[in-house]
Design a protein around this motif. Structure first.
Motif, short mmCIF file in Angstrom:
data_model
loop_
_atom_site.label_atom_id
_atom_site.label_comp_id
_atom_site.label_asym_id
_atom_site.label_seq_id
_atom_site.Cartn_x
_atom_site.Cartn_y
_atom_site.Cartn_z
N PHE A 99 0.81 -1.22 0.00
CA PHE A 99 0.00 0.00 0.00
C PHE A 99 0.84 1.27 0.00
O PHE A 99 0.69 2.14 -0.87
N GLY A 158 -6.88 1.21 1.37
CA GLY A 158 -6.08 1.30 2.59
C GLY A 158 -6.93 1.45 3.83
O GLY A 158 -6.64 0.86 4.88
N ARG A 161 -8.55 -1.90 4.70
CA ARG A 161 -7.58 -2.84 5.27
C ARG A 161 -7.03 -2.33 6.60
O ARG A 161 -6.09 -2.91 7.14
N GLN A 162 -7.59 -1.25 7.12
CA GLN A 162 -7.21 -0.65 8.40
C GLN A 162 -5.76 -0.18 8.40
O GLN A 162 -5.09 -0.18 9.43
N LEU A 163 -5.30 0.24 7.24
CA LEU A 163 -3.99 0.87 7.13
C LEU A 163 -4.12 2.38 7.30
O LEU A 163 -3.12 3.06 7.57
N LEU A 215 -2.16 7.40 8.97
CA LEU A 215 -1.76 6.00 8.93
C LEU A 215 -1.96 5.35 10.30
O LEU A 215 -1.62 5.93 11.34
N THR A 216 -2.50 4.15 10.33
CA THR A 216 -2.63 3.40 11.57
C THR A 216 -1.29 2.72 11.87
O THR A 216 -0.35 2.79 11.07
N ASP A 218 -0.76 -0.39 11.78
CA ASP A 218 -0.55 -1.41 10.75
C ASP A 218 -0.10 -0.80 9.43
O ASP A 218 0.52 -1.48 8.62
N GLY A 219 -0.45 0.46 9.21
CA GLY A 219 -0.11 1.09 7.94
C GLY A 219 1.10 1.99 8.00
O GLY A 219 1.43 2.66 7.02
N SER A 220 1.76 2.04 9.15
CA SER A 220 2.84 3.01 9.33
C SER A 220 4.19 2.47 8.88
O SER A 220 5.19 2.66 9.56
N GLN A 221 4.21 1.78 7.74
CA GLN A 221 5.48 1.28 7.22
C GLN A 221 6.24 2.36 6.46
O GLN A 221 7.25 2.08 5.82
#
Length: 243
Positions: A99, A158, A161-163, A215-216, A218-221
């Motif tokens: 994502f 996104g 998908r809870q990102l 960003l959550t 889980d999405g904080s890449q």
């Protein structure tokens, strides 16, 4: 009967020569004309967009232009359809990426496109479609919203998908990202001076500033060392001569 003639039954004798049917079609005529159309529109807007300017800049004869596009509206629409196809192909290839990397790569690619002669034409279109709804507005409707829809869909994915946080708006975040890219393009001094490394940093800065707080966990890449893939479609072209 000579060897170059045909028989009375109409069968061709081996070795017969065909008459010349004219010069073969130049496969570069359409790309040159469409590229020049975007250049002319980006420089002069709709009021200064003339078939004469396009033929002069592209070095394509008027007969070749009018054979393919009967008027300037059809020509400009075809030129922007070409831009829409670039974005569409780009988005299809992005689907294999995670994502955040998809967002970075999409942003970098559009920054890259905005930094080419295509960029001023896209910006002109977004400004002028209100003033000329029956002509430029129709071209805008079939071109620009499609790129925004692709960005909105990615952001909606996104969120699903809870990102992204549940209160995040895909529409407004897409507008914010696109607006940031446009404002960056307006501030570029030289459209042809866009290094890949600089665009990577700019893409990261835009995505992190606009989306960072949404960003959550889980999405904080999103990390500074992330490098978007190289531009998927090279929109650069050799500069055309001045009129």
């Amino acid at each position: 009967m000579s060897q170059g003639d045909t028989t009375t039954a109409g069968a061709r004798v081996p070795g017969a020569h065909d008459a010349a049917v004219g010069r073969p079609r130049d496969p570069l005529v359409e790309p040159r004309a469409l590229s020049a159309a975007l250049d002319v529109y980006g420089r002069h807007g709709w009021s200064g967009f003339t078939m004469g300017r396009v033929t002069a800049l592209s070095r394509v004869g008027k007969s070749s232009i009018y054979r393919r596009w009967p008027g300037r509206e059809e020509l400009l629409a075809a030129a922007f359809d070409r831009v829409a196809v670039l974005f569409e192909l780009d988005d299809r290839q992005l689907r294999r990426l995670p994502f955040v990397e998809r967002l970075l790569t999409m942003t970098q690619h559009r920054l890259y496109t905005y930094s080419t002669p295509t960029g001023p034409a896209i910006i002109r279109l977004q400004v002028e479609h209100h003033a000329e709804p029956d002509t430029v507005g129709k071209i805008w409707n079939r071109t620009i919203p499609q790129s925004l829809v692709g960005l909105q869909r990615l952001l909606a994915e996104g969120r699903e998908r809870q990102l992204l946080r549940p209160e995040a708006s895909p529409k407004y975040l897409a507008d914010a990202l696109e607006g940031s890219m446009v404002m960056h393009a307006l501030g570029v001094h030289s459209p042809t001076d866009a290094s890949g490394s600089n665009l990577e940093a700019q893409a990261y800065a835009i995505v992190s500033q606009v989306l960072g707080l949404w960003l959550t966990q889980d999405g904080s890449q999103l990390r500074p060392e992330m490098v978007p893939i190289a531009p998927l479609i090279d929109t650069r072209r050799a500069p055309l001569p001045e009129e």
